[in-house]
Scaffold this active site. Sequence first.
Site, PDB file in Angstrom:
ATOM      1  N   HIS A 212       4.079  -3.236  -2.503  1.00 47.82           N
ATOM      2  CA  HIS A 212       4.122  -2.747  -3.882  1.00 47.82           C
ATOM      3  C   HIS A 212       2.828  -2.034  -4.261  1.00 47.82           C
ATOM      4  O   HIS A 212       1.745  -2.336  -3.725  1.00 47.82           O
ATOM      5  CB  HIS A 212       4.432  -3.882  -4.861  1.00 47.82           C
ATOM      6  CG  HIS A 212       3.446  -5.000  -4.888  1.00 47.82           C
ATOM      7  ND1 HIS A 212       2.318  -4.972  -5.687  1.00 47.82           N
ATOM      8  CD2 HIS A 212       3.403  -6.189  -4.232  1.00 47.82           C
ATOM      9  CE1 HIS A 212       1.634  -6.099  -5.519  1.00 47.82           C
ATOM     10  NE2 HIS A 212       2.275  -6.860  -4.644  1.00 47.82           N
TER      11      HIS A 212
ATOM     12  N   ASP B 280       1.898  -1.623  -7.678  1.00 44.64           N
ATOM     13  CA  ASP B 280       1.358  -2.088  -8.953  1.00 44.64           C
ATOM     14  C   ASP B 280       0.416  -3.263  -8.737  1.00 44.64           C
ATOM     15  O   ASP B 280       0.450  -3.938  -7.700  1.00 44.64           O
ATOM     16  CB  ASP B 280       2.482  -2.476  -9.910  1.00 44.64           C
ATOM     17  CG  ASP B 280       3.399  -3.560  -9.364  1.00 44.64           C
ATOM     18  OD1 ASP B 280       3.630  -3.591  -8.140  1.00 44.64           O
ATOM     19  OD2 ASP B 280       3.899  -4.386 -10.161  1.00 44.64           O
TER      20      ASP B 280
ATOM     21  N   ASP C  55      -3.919  -7.752  -2.903  1.00 48.67           N
ATOM     22  CA  ASP C  55      -2.553  -7.795  -3.461  1.00 48.67           C
ATOM     23  C   ASP C  55      -2.211  -6.492  -4.160  1.00 48.67           C
ATOM     24  O   ASP C  55      -2.323  -6.405  -5.368  1.00 48.67           O
ATOM     25  CB  ASP C  55      -2.459  -8.971  -4.437  1.00 48.67           C
ATOM     26  CG  ASP C  55      -1.078  -9.206  -4.983  1.00 48.67           C
ATOM     27  OD1 ASP C  55      -0.115  -8.708  -4.379  1.00 48.67           O
ATOM     28  OD2 ASP C  55      -0.951  -9.886  -6.020  1.00 48.67           O
TER      29      ASP C  55
ATOM     30  N   GLU D 131       6.611  -4.831  -8.824  1.00 43.78           N
ATOM     31  CA  GLU D 131       6.748  -6.129  -8.158  1.00 43.78           C
ATOM     32  C   GLU D 131       6.069  -7.228  -8.945  1.00 43.78           C
ATOM     33  O   GLU D 131       6.511  -8.386  -8.924  1.00 43.78           O
ATOM     34  CB  GLU D 131       6.167  -6.063  -6.736  1.00 43.78           C
ATOM     35  CG  GLU D 131       6.492  -7.253  -5.850  1.00 43.78           C
ATOM     36  CD  GLU D 131       5.533  -8.436  -6.008  1.00 43.78           C
ATOM     37  OE1 GLU D 131       5.853  -9.531  -5.517  1.00 43.78           O
ATOM     38  OE2 GLU D 131       4.441  -8.235  -6.612  1.00 43.78           O
TER      39      GLU D 131
END
Length: 462
Positions: free
Chosen positions: A99, A101, A131, A165
Site C-alpha cells: 500500500h 498510504d 509501513d 489500506e
Amino acid sequence: MADRIASAGMTGARVDARHIDDRADDEVVRFTADLIRHDTTNRGGGDGVERPAAEYVAAALADAGIEPVIVEKATGRTNVVARVAGTDPGADALLVHGHLDVVPADASEWSVPPFAGEVVDDVVWGRGAVDMKGSDAMVLTVVRAWARAGVRPRRDIVLAFTADEEDSAEFGAGHLVRHRPELFEGCTEAIGESGAYTYHPGDGRRIYPVGAGERGTSWLALTARGRAGHGSKINRENAVTRLSAAVTRIGEHTWPVRLSPTVRAALTELAALYGQPLPDLDAPDPDELARGVEELLDRLGSAAALVAGTVRNSANPTMLDAGYKVNVIPGSATAHVDGRVLPGGDEEFTTTLDRLTGPDVDWEYVHHEIPLQAPVDAPTFHLLRDALRHFDADAHVVPYCMTGGTDAKQFSRLGVTGYGFMPLRLPEGFDYQAMFHGVDERVPVSALRFGIRVLDRALLTL
C-alpha cells in the site's frame, strides 16, 4: 553483491542473481526516500491522497518497460497495477501487493521531519519507512533490475500498489477486487506486508516470522439508551452508567484460548526451537488448554510475543462519547471497540458480545473483515523459508498469524491465498513492531539491500 542462486529443487532450474547489483542497491534507498517525501497521509473517512506516490511508482515501472494501469475510485485515491509476464504461460500468477498510504505523523514528536525522507547514518527516516514504502521500493527495485537484465520469472507477477489500506480499503484493494478483478486474472497466491523481518528475542537467535494468517477485523459501535434528565436527580436509567458497565465488562473479559492451524504450527516450531515440551494442544478441557499454552508462552520468553496476541479473540474499547453538559444526563451514550477474531471465531465473538453488552446496550459492526489463514505445509511456504535461509544461514523461520490485517483480506475474495513476506534483516535492538504507526519510523539501508536479494530469490523460485 553478485550471487549465483540455485532455485528450489522442485524446479531444477538455476537463477542468475547478478542483476541485483550496485545500481539496485542505490535504487532501493532512493525509492524509499522519494516515496516517503510524497505525503500520502490517510486520515480515514475518505481523507487521503495517494496520487503523488502512485504517479512516482507508475513512472518507475514505465521507465522499465512495465505498463502501469491507474485505477481510482475517487480523485487522488490512486492505485497502480501492472503485470510482469512469466516464462510459463500455463502457470498460476503470483500477486505482490503493497500500500502507498500511511498513517498521520505529528512532526513535533519526531526527531526528523516525518516526510523529509532523510538518510542519516545509513538509516532511512520517515513515515512509511517500514509501513510500507520501503517494501514498495524493494518490489520496484527488483522488477526494474529484471527488466535491465532481461530476467523473467517463471509465473506472471502481478504488482498492486494500493490506496486506503490504512483505513477500510474502500478506495484501494476493496475497489480493485470489486470493480477490476480482471487485473488479477490467474492469481492464486500473494505476498504482502508484515512478514520475514528479523525478530531478536534477546538470546542471540534470529527469528523470521512469515505471515500465514490474520485475525479478522471487527470494529464495533456500542449504543446505550436511557432516560435523559437533570444531573442532580437520581436516575437508574442512566445511559452513561449502562455504557460504562458494558465497556468495563468487555475490557476485562478473558477470551478462551482458540488455536488456529497457523498458531498451532507457530507454537510447535517455537517449542522445538527452544527445546521446550509441547503441551496438549488438543486438550478438550478449555482450562487445561489455556494453562498449557500460557505455561509454554512463559517458557518461550521474549519469543512468545510472536504468538501471544493471536491465541485468543480480543476486544478493546477505544472511544467513548456521551453528553454535552455536566448537569445533564444524556439520553444516549456511544462507544467504539476494536475487536479482532481468529479463523472460526465469529460465532463465539458475536455470542460473547451479546452477553457482555447486556440488555441495555446495542452493538453493531462499523467495519467487519474476515480472518485468514494460509497453509504452512505448502511448497510456497517452504520456498519462502528457503529464500531467507539462503541469505541468513542462521535464520529461524516460523509461521505466524498477524494480530491485525492487511489488503490480503480483500484479495482473498478473488480466491488468492496470501502470505506476509517483505524481508528485512534488522540489527539487534531494532524494534520493528514499534516502527508501525510509531514516532521516528525508520529502516536501515542494509535491511533494504538484504530485502531485495531475498525478495528476488523468492519471486524467481516460487
